[in-house]
Motif scaffolding. Structure first.
Motif, mmCIF file in Angstrom:
data_model
loop_
_atom_site.group_PDB
_atom_site.id
_atom_site.type_symbol
_atom_site.label_atom_id
_atom_site.label_comp_id
_atom_site.label_asym_id
_atom_site.label_seq_id
_atom_site.Cartn_x
_atom_site.Cartn_y
_atom_site.Cartn_z
ATOM 1 N N ASN A 93 0.841 -1.198 0.000
ATOM 2 C CA ASN A 93 0.000 0.000 0.000
ATOM 3 C C ASN A 93 0.876 1.248 0.000
ATOM 4 O O ASN A 93 1.860 1.313 0.726
ATOM 5 N N VAL A 94 0.503 2.226 -0.819
ATOM 6 C CA VAL A 94 1.281 3.468 -0.842
ATOM 7 C C VAL A 94 1.186 4.128 0.536
ATOM 8 O O VAL A 94 0.085 4.374 1.037
ATOM 9 N N ASN A 95 2.350 4.349 1.159
ATOM 10 C CA ASN A 95 2.358 4.859 2.534
ATOM 11 C C ASN A 95 3.557 5.783 2.741
ATOM 12 O O ASN A 95 4.691 5.325 2.835
ATOM 13 N N MET B 72 -1.302 9.238 1.583
ATOM 14 C CA MET B 72 -1.632 7.921 2.134
ATOM 15 C C MET B 72 -2.564 7.194 1.162
ATOM 16 O O MET B 72 -3.500 7.794 0.636
ATOM 17 N N PHE B 73 -2.306 5.939 0.921
ATOM 18 C CA PHE B 73 -3.064 5.139 -0.050
ATOM 19 C C PHE B 73 -3.161 5.867 -1.393
ATOM 20 O O PHE B 73 -4.166 5.772 -2.101
ATOM 21 N N ASN B 74 -2.124 6.645 -1.705
ATOM 22 C CA ASN B 74 -2.049 7.339 -2.990
ATOM 23 C C ASN B 74 -3.230 8.284 -3.214
ATOM 24 O O ASN B 74 -3.595 8.574 -4.354
ATOM 25 N N GLY B 75 -3.835 8.747 -2.117
ATOM 26 C CA GLY B 75 -4.974 9.667 -2.236
ATOM 27 C C GLY B 75 -6.319 8.958 -2.253
ATOM 28 O O GLY B 75 -7.353 9.609 -2.356
ATOM 29 N N TYR B 76 -6.335 7.637 -2.152
ATOM 30 C CA TYR B 76 -7.596 6.883 -2.199
ATOM 31 C C TYR B 76 -7.988 6.362 -0.810
ATOM 32 O O TYR B 76 -8.679 5.346 -0.686
ATOM 33 N N GLU B 77 -7.539 7.085 0.222
ATOM 34 C CA GLU B 77 -7.728 6.638 1.607
ATOM 35 C C GLU B 77 -9.206 6.435 1.950
ATOM 36 O O GLU B 77 -9.581 5.434 2.564
ATOM 37 N N GLU B 78 -10.013 7.414 1.536
ATOM 38 C CA GLU B 78 -11.431 7.361 1.888
ATOM 39 C C GLU B 78 -12.092 6.068 1.376
ATOM 40 O O GLU B 78 -12.962 5.491 2.012
ATOM 41 N N GLN B 79 -11.654 5.619 0.213
ATOM 42 C CA GLN B 79 -12.281 4.434 -0.395
ATOM 43 C C GLN B 79 -11.717 3.118 0.106
ATOM 44 O O GLN B 79 -12.394 2.105 0.026
ATOM 45 N N VAL B 80 -10.447 3.100 0.604
ATOM 46 C CA VAL B 80 -9.846 1.789 0.897
ATOM 47 C C VAL B 80 -9.324 1.602 2.322
ATOM 48 O O VAL B 80 -9.019 0.474 2.714
ATOM 49 N N ALA B 81 -9.225 2.686 3.098
ATOM 50 C CA ALA B 81 -8.607 2.545 4.427
ATOM 51 C C ALA B 81 -9.312 1.489 5.276
ATOM 52 O O ALA B 81 -8.675 0.760 6.043
ATOM 53 N N SER B 82 -10.640 1.358 5.113
ATOM 54 C CA SER B 82 -11.391 0.411 5.956
ATOM 55 C C SER B 82 -10.960 -1.040 5.718
ATOM 56 O O SER B 82 -11.163 -1.902 6.570
ATOM 57 N N LEU B 83 -10.342 -1.312 4.576
ATOM 58 C CA LEU B 83 -9.869 -2.681 4.307
ATOM 59 C C LEU B 83 -8.772 -3.095 5.282
ATOM 60 O O LEU B 83 -8.505 -4.278 5.458
ATOM 61 N N TYR B 84 -8.124 -2.091 5.869
ATOM 62 C CA TYR B 84 -6.924 -2.388 6.677
ATOM 63 C C TYR B 84 -7.067 -1.948 8.125
ATOM 64 O O TYR B 84 -6.076 -1.790 8.826
ATOM 65 N N SER B 85 -8.328 -1.772 8.590
ATOM 66 C CA SER B 85 -8.532 -1.189 9.912
ATOM 67 C C SER B 85 -7.910 -2.044 11.021
ATOM 68 O O SER B 85 -7.512 -1.512 12.055
ATOM 69 N N ASP B 86 -7.789 -3.358 10.815
ATOM 70 C CA ASP B 86 -7.193 -4.162 11.889
ATOM 71 C C ASP B 86 -5.755 -4.590 11.579
ATOM 72 O O ASP B 86 -5.251 -5.559 12.130
ATOM 73 N N LEU B 87 -5.094 -3.869 10.697
ATOM 74 C CA LEU B 87 -3.700 -4.213 10.358
ATOM 75 C C LEU B 87 -2.765 -3.093 10.784
ATOM 76 O O LEU B 87 -3.082 -1.910 10.611
ATOM 77 N N ASP B 88 -1.606 -3.447 11.310
ATOM 78 C CA ASP B 88 -0.565 -2.445 11.570
ATOM 79 C C ASP B 88 0.201 -2.259 10.259
ATOM 80 O O ASP B 88 0.959 -3.135 9.837
ATOM 81 N N LEU B 89 -0.018 -1.096 9.614
ATOM 82 C CA LEU B 89 0.533 -0.905 8.272
ATOM 83 C C LEU B 89 2.050 -0.666 8.271
ATOM 84 O O LEU B 89 2.675 -0.668 7.210
ATOM 85 N N THR B 90 2.634 -0.452 9.458
ATOM 86 C CA THR B 90 4.093 -0.317 9.487
ATOM 87 C C THR B 90 4.753 -1.693 9.450
ATOM 88 O O THR B 90 5.903 -1.843 9.064
ATOM 89 N N VAL B 91 4.015 -2.707 9.888
ATOM 90 C CA VAL B 91 4.541 -4.079 9.853
ATOM 91 C C VAL B 91 4.079 -4.781 8.582
ATOM 92 O O VAL B 91 4.847 -5.467 7.899
ATOM 93 N N ASN B 92 2.805 -4.579 8.250
ATOM 94 C CA ASN B 92 2.248 -5.196 7.037
ATOM 95 C C ASN B 92 2.384 -4.219 5.866
ATOM 96 O O ASN B 92 1.422 -3.590 5.466
ATOM 97 N N PHE B 93 3.606 -4.080 5.372
ATOM 98 C CA PHE B 93 3.822 -3.114 4.288
ATOM 99 C C PHE B 93 3.750 -3.816 2.933
ATOM 100 O O PHE B 93 3.634 -5.031 2.859
#
Ligand code: MTE
Length: 323
Positions: free
Chosen positions: A273-275, A302-323
């Protein structure tokens, strides 16, 4: 499986028609300029030159398109590429991809689904009408473009095959044909990558309405160097997820390994994910260079500007570890 039919993009992000028409004018002039650049393929005797230049008719602009960014020129989009099957240099795909025969083209769908199928590309084009989707395209190497892709919803395509409850992921593979893909021939030090180039998505990522199979750009069938005849585009992920010239889609229960993860696991993960907050081990991801623009760098979103549409897919993931 719940699939959203309606765009979840706020109406403020939908392109007004006058902006769209101006864009079309810009696109026409860019495409005209690019014709000069594409002539060498014709003179080199591409077997698929006609398919490559053919226009799609009656394209509508998708409500999912970004409206805020100026398009990258056709010439830049088609001459600055990553497609290691044709060499590792950014200019190599535009030089060598003309050798690839893209008709006939088969794509097999298999694995955890009730309706596996071997498709002919022409039937895919008939069954899934393509639309124009203007997306930001951010490469892990910290450059970016804005591309008017032509494509259709990946979720719509996948649903037709009736994935079973075991289908947690999809794996996609690129063609292996060293006779036409010069970069696949082993060199002095062996192969550059372990072919076929492969990528994977979690099934809910694949079903997100932003994910598409692209079959063209700038209103025309896909140039070979951009992944003809069919490739993946997931605009909130780094460009390497966008596997080109796909011949196989497989529904799997286990998370598939992708090419770059296999190549350098410390540098590339499954998610990609773009981060801007997680640097690549060798460079920053906080900003990017827009290919074709003269000045400076722009901040990476964040998410290349598509945060509003996709952030919920990763709500239970630590994105610093799951890159
Ligand atoms: N797909 C295949 N088969 N081989 C590749 O080398 N490179 C990836 C991706 N898809 C690649 C691929 C990378 S690193 C990027 S950034 C994008 O394609 C580039 O797409 P573009 O050339 O259309 O901009």
């Amino acid at each position: 499986m719940l699939i959203k039919q309606k765009p979840d993009i706020p109406s403020s992000q939908i392109t007004p028609q006058d902006v769209y028409l101006n864009r079309r004018k810009f696109m026409k002039s860019s495409a005209a300029l690019a014709i000069g650049g594409s002539l060498p393929w014709l003179s080199l005797g591409s077997k698929d030159a006609l398919a490559m230049g053919t226009k799609f008719e009656n394209l509508i602009e998708s409500p999912y398109s970004t409206k805020d960014d100026e398009l990258t020129s056709y010439e830049d989009v088609t001459t600055y590429n990553n497609f290691y099957e044709f060499g590792t240099d950014k200019r190599s795909p535009a030089k060598f991809a003309y050798m690839l025969t893209t008709r006939p083209w088969s794509l097999s769908v298999s694995g955890e689904c009730e309706a596996p199928k071997d498709w002919d590309i022409e039937d895919i084009l008939k069954q899934f009408p393509a639309e124009e989707r203007i997306y930001r395209h951010r490469c892990v190497e910290a450059w970016s473009m804005v591309v008017p892709w032509v494509g259709f919803s990946l979720g719509d395509f996948l649903k037709v095959h009736k994935p079973t409850s075991k289908a947690k992921y999809i794996e996609m593979l690129t063609l292996v044909r060293p006779t036409e893909m010069v970069g696949q021939k082993p060199g002095l030090f062996g192969s550059v990558l372990n072919w076929p180039y492969r990528e994977g998505l979690r099934i809910d990522e694949a079903m997100n309405p932003l994910a598409i199979f692209a079959v063209g750009l700038y209103g025309e069938h896909m140039p070979n160097q951009n992944g003809a005849p069919i490739r993946l585009i997931v605009p909130w992920k780094y460009g390497f997820k966008g596997v080109k010239s796909i011949v196989s889609v497989r529904f799997t229960e286990e998370q598939p390994l992708n090419t770059w993860q296999e190549q350098a696991p410390r540098e590339y993960g499954f998610y990609a994910n773009v981060n801007p907050n997680v640097d690549h081990p060798r460079w920053s991801q906080a900003s990017e260079r827009r290919v074709g623009t003269l000045f400076g760098r722009i901040p990476t979103l964040m998410f290349n500007g598509y945060e509003e549409q996709v952030a919920s897919l990763y709500s239970d993931l630590d994105l610093t570890v799951n890159f």
